[in-house]
Design a protein around this motif. Structure first.
Motif, PDB file in Angstrom:
ATOM      1  N   PHE A  24       0.808  -1.210   0.000  1.00 19.20           N
ATOM      2  CA  PHE A  24       0.000   0.000   0.000  1.00 19.20           C
ATOM      3  C   PHE A  24       0.846   1.267   0.000  1.00 19.20           C
ATOM      4  CE2 PHE A  24      -2.597  -3.281   1.937  1.00 19.20           C
ATOM      5  CZ  PHE A  24      -3.740  -3.206   1.160  1.00 19.20           C
ATOM      6  N   ALA A  25       2.152   1.126   0.087  1.00 18.54           N
ATOM      7  CA  ALA A  25       3.032   2.279   0.260  1.00 18.54           C
ATOM      8  C   ALA A  25       2.864   3.317  -0.849  1.00 18.54           C
ATOM      9  CB  ALA A  25       4.487   1.824   0.352  1.00 18.54           C
ATOM     10  N   LEU A  26       2.823   2.880  -2.095  1.00 18.47           N
ATOM     11  CA  LEU A  26       2.721   3.832  -3.198  1.00 18.47           C
ATOM     12  C   LEU A  26       1.450   4.658  -3.083  1.00 18.47           C
ATOM     13  CD1 LEU A  26       3.778   5.035  -5.820  1.00 18.47           C
ATOM     14  CD2 LEU A  26       2.628   3.178  -7.037  1.00 18.47           C
ATOM     15  N   GLY A  27       0.327   4.013  -2.835  1.00 18.08           N
ATOM     16  CA  GLY A  27      -0.930   4.742  -2.704  1.00 18.08           C
ATOM     17  C   GLY A  27      -0.912   5.715  -1.552  1.00 18.08           C
ATOM     18  N   LEU A  28      -0.334   5.303  -0.434  1.00 17.16           N
ATOM     19  CA  LEU A  28      -0.256   6.187   0.721  1.00 17.16           C
ATOM     20  C   LEU A  28       0.647   7.384   0.441  1.00 17.16           C
ATOM     21  CD1 LEU A  28      -0.043   3.450   3.488  1.00 17.16           C
ATOM     22  CD2 LEU A  28      -1.973   4.994   3.057  1.00 17.16           C
ATOM     23  N   LEU A  29       1.759   7.150  -0.228  1.00 16.02           N
ATOM     24  CA  LEU A  29       2.653   8.262  -0.578  1.00 16.02           C
ATOM     25  C   LEU A  29       1.987   9.216  -1.571  1.00 16.02           C
ATOM     26  CD1 LEU A  29       6.090   6.448  -0.869  1.00 16.02           C
ATOM     27  CD2 LEU A  29       5.456   8.211   0.794  1.00 16.02           C
ATOM     28  N   LEU A  30       1.281   8.667  -2.546  1.00 14.35           N
ATOM     29  CA  LEU A  30       0.584   9.520  -3.512  1.00 14.35           C
ATOM     30  C   LEU A  30      -0.507  10.336  -2.817  1.00 14.35           C
ATOM     31  CD1 LEU A  30       0.354   7.144  -6.596  1.00 14.35           C
ATOM     32  CD2 LEU A  30       1.701   9.247  -6.406  1.00 14.35           C
ATOM     33  N   ARG A  31      -1.186   9.724  -1.851  1.00 14.47           N
ATOM     34  CA  ARG A  31      -2.208  10.454  -1.096  1.00 14.47           C
ATOM     35  C   ARG A  31      -1.576  11.610  -0.329  1.00 14.47           C
ATOM     36  NH1 ARG A  31      -5.162   7.717   3.899  1.00 14.47           N
ATOM     37  NH2 ARG A  31      -3.014   7.883   4.579  1.00 14.47           N
ATOM     38  N   ARG A  32      -0.451  11.351   0.338  1.00 17.41           N
ATOM     39  CA  ARG A  32       0.228  12.407   1.100  1.00 17.41           C
ATOM     40  C   ARG A  32       0.714  13.511   0.157  1.00 17.41           C
ATOM     41  NH1 ARG A  32       2.576  13.295   6.135  1.00 17.41           N
ATOM     42  NH2 ARG A  32       1.895  11.261   6.858  1.00 17.41           N
ATOM     43  N   ALA A  33       1.269  13.123  -0.995  1.00 15.74           N
ATOM     44  CA  ALA A  33       1.733  14.117  -1.968  1.00 15.74           C
ATOM     45  C   ALA A  33       0.550  14.946  -2.478  1.00 15.74           C
ATOM     46  CB  ALA A  33       2.453  13.424  -3.127  1.00 15.74           C
ATOM     47  N   HIS A  34      -0.569  14.289  -2.740  1.00 12.90           N
ATOM     48  CA  HIS A  34      -1.766  14.998  -3.192  1.00 12.90           C
ATOM     49  C   HIS A  34      -2.208  16.024  -2.155  1.00 12.90           C
ATOM     50  CE1 HIS A  34      -5.781  15.882  -4.625  1.00 12.90           C
ATOM     51  NE2 HIS A  34      -6.224  15.546  -3.434  1.00 12.90           N
ATOM     52  N   TRP A  35      -2.252  15.627  -0.887  1.00 16.01           N
ATOM     53  CA  TRP A  35      -2.669  16.559   0.161  1.00 16.01           C
ATOM     54  C   TRP A  35      -1.749  17.772   0.201  1.00 16.01           C
ATOM     55  CZ3 TRP A  35      -3.314  12.429   4.537  1.00 16.01           C
ATOM     56  CH2 TRP A  35      -4.528  11.764   4.374  1.00 16.01           C
ATOM     57  N   ARG A  36      -0.450  17.520   0.058  1.00 12.16           N
ATOM     58  CA  ARG A  36       0.518  18.622   0.112  1.00 12.16           C
ATOM     59  C   ARG A  36       0.305  19.579  -1.058  1.00 12.16           C
ATOM     60  NH1 ARG A  36       6.813  18.563  -0.892  1.00 12.16           N
ATOM     61  NH2 ARG A  36       7.243  20.657  -0.175  1.00 12.16           N
ATOM     62  N   VAL A  37       0.196  19.036  -2.265  1.00  4.87           N
ATOM     63  CA  VAL A  37       0.013  19.862  -3.451  1.00  4.87           C
ATOM     64  C   VAL A  37      -1.345  20.560  -3.412  1.00  4.87           C
ATOM     65  CG1 VAL A  37      -0.231  19.805  -5.970  1.00  4.87           C
ATOM     66  CG2 VAL A  37       1.600  18.513  -4.860  1.00  4.87           C
ATOM     67  N   ALA A  38      -2.400  19.841  -3.025  1.00  5.15           N
ATOM     68  CA  ALA A  38      -3.737  20.434  -2.976  1.00  5.15           C
ATOM     69  C   ALA A  38      -3.767  21.600  -1.994  1.00  5.15           C
ATOM     70  CB  ALA A  38      -4.775  19.383  -2.594  1.00  5.15           C
ATOM     71  N   GLY A  39      -3.086  21.474  -0.873  1.00  2.00           N
ATOM     72  CA  GLY A  39      -3.040  22.565   0.096  1.00  2.00           C
ATOM     73  C   GLY A  39      -2.369  23.799  -0.471  1.00  2.00           C
ATOM     74  N   VAL A  40      -1.285  23.605  -1.184  1.00  5.74           N
ATOM     75  CA  VAL A  40      -0.557  24.720  -1.779  1.00  5.74           C
ATOM     76  C   VAL A  40      -1.380  25.362  -2.901  1.00  5.74           C
ATOM     77  CG1 VAL A  40       1.493  25.319  -3.135  1.00  5.74           C
ATOM     78  CG2 VAL A  40       1.716  23.915  -1.084  1.00  5.74           C
ATOM     79  N   MET A  41      -2.004  24.542  -3.729  1.00  3.86           N
ATOM     80  CA  MET A  41      -2.802  25.097  -4.826  1.00  3.86           C
ATOM     81  C   MET A  41      -4.054  25.803  -4.284  1.00  3.86           C
ATOM     82  SD  MET A  41      -1.079  24.696  -7.547  1.00  3.86           S
ATOM     83  CE  MET A  41       0.464  24.778  -6.623  1.00  3.86           C
ATOM     84  N   ALA A  42      -4.644  25.279  -3.215  1.00  3.99           N
ATOM     85  CA  ALA A  42      -5.787  25.956  -2.592  1.00  3.99           C
ATOM     86  C   ALA A  42      -5.363  27.328  -2.074  1.00  3.99           C
ATOM     87  CB  ALA A  42      -6.353  25.104  -1.460  1.00  3.99           C
TER      88      ALA A  42
END
Length: 161
Positions: A24-42
């Protein structure tokens, strides 16, 4: 699994810590990366008065032109009710309009307005320094490599999916 050890390996449990080797590591890392990018873009969109869900629809409209709501829902990963709320918001803000589709009175296509295009362009200007901040810790060329890898991952070729 034996009677002596009901939990065979703690190391195989999924986390999102660096070095996790679980399936599950890849999915969890992609989720964390998404949260980081989404926060910055928001953060970039907030002063413009829109949210990521609004910008996602504008992105599709700029790319595809007038688009029916059901296709907007698919393209943005929204449900029917969610996309209706977003389009309602965009219409209230003057960023998009619904227009009748020739040949089908029941269907409406959503079209971006000139104000929507101006906001879309302003969002890109506002996001540029924040996007640079996101990749500031990468070595030269790694940002492009990351983009290339994620593009290939997100858009697999035939037989790769």
């Amino acid at each position: 699994m034996t009677a002596d050890d009901p939990h065979p390996s703690v190391a195989s449990r999924a986390t999102d810590r660096p070095g996790d080797t679980s399936p599950f590591a890849l999915g969890l890392l992609l989720r964390r990366a998404h949260w980081r990018v989404a926060g910055v873009m928001a953060e970039a969109l907030r002063p413009l008065g829109v949210e990521l869900r609004h910008f996602a629809v504008l992105l599709v409209l700029v790319d595809r032109g007038p688009t029916v709501q059901r296709d907007l829902a698919v393209a943005t990963g929204s449900d029917k009710a969610g996309i209706m709320r977003v389009v309602d918001d965009l219409e209230r803000m003057g960023l998009a309009v619904r227009r009748a589709v020739p040949g089908d009175r029941r269907v409406r296509a959503v079209e971006i307005t000139p104000e929507g295009v101006a906001l879309f362009d302003a969002a890109h200007v506002a996001a540029e320094p924040l996007a640079e901040r996101l990749v500031a810790g990468l070595e030269p060329g790694e940002s492009e490599q990351l983009t290339s890898l994620l593009t290939r991952f997100a858009h697999p070729g035939p037989g790769e999916g």
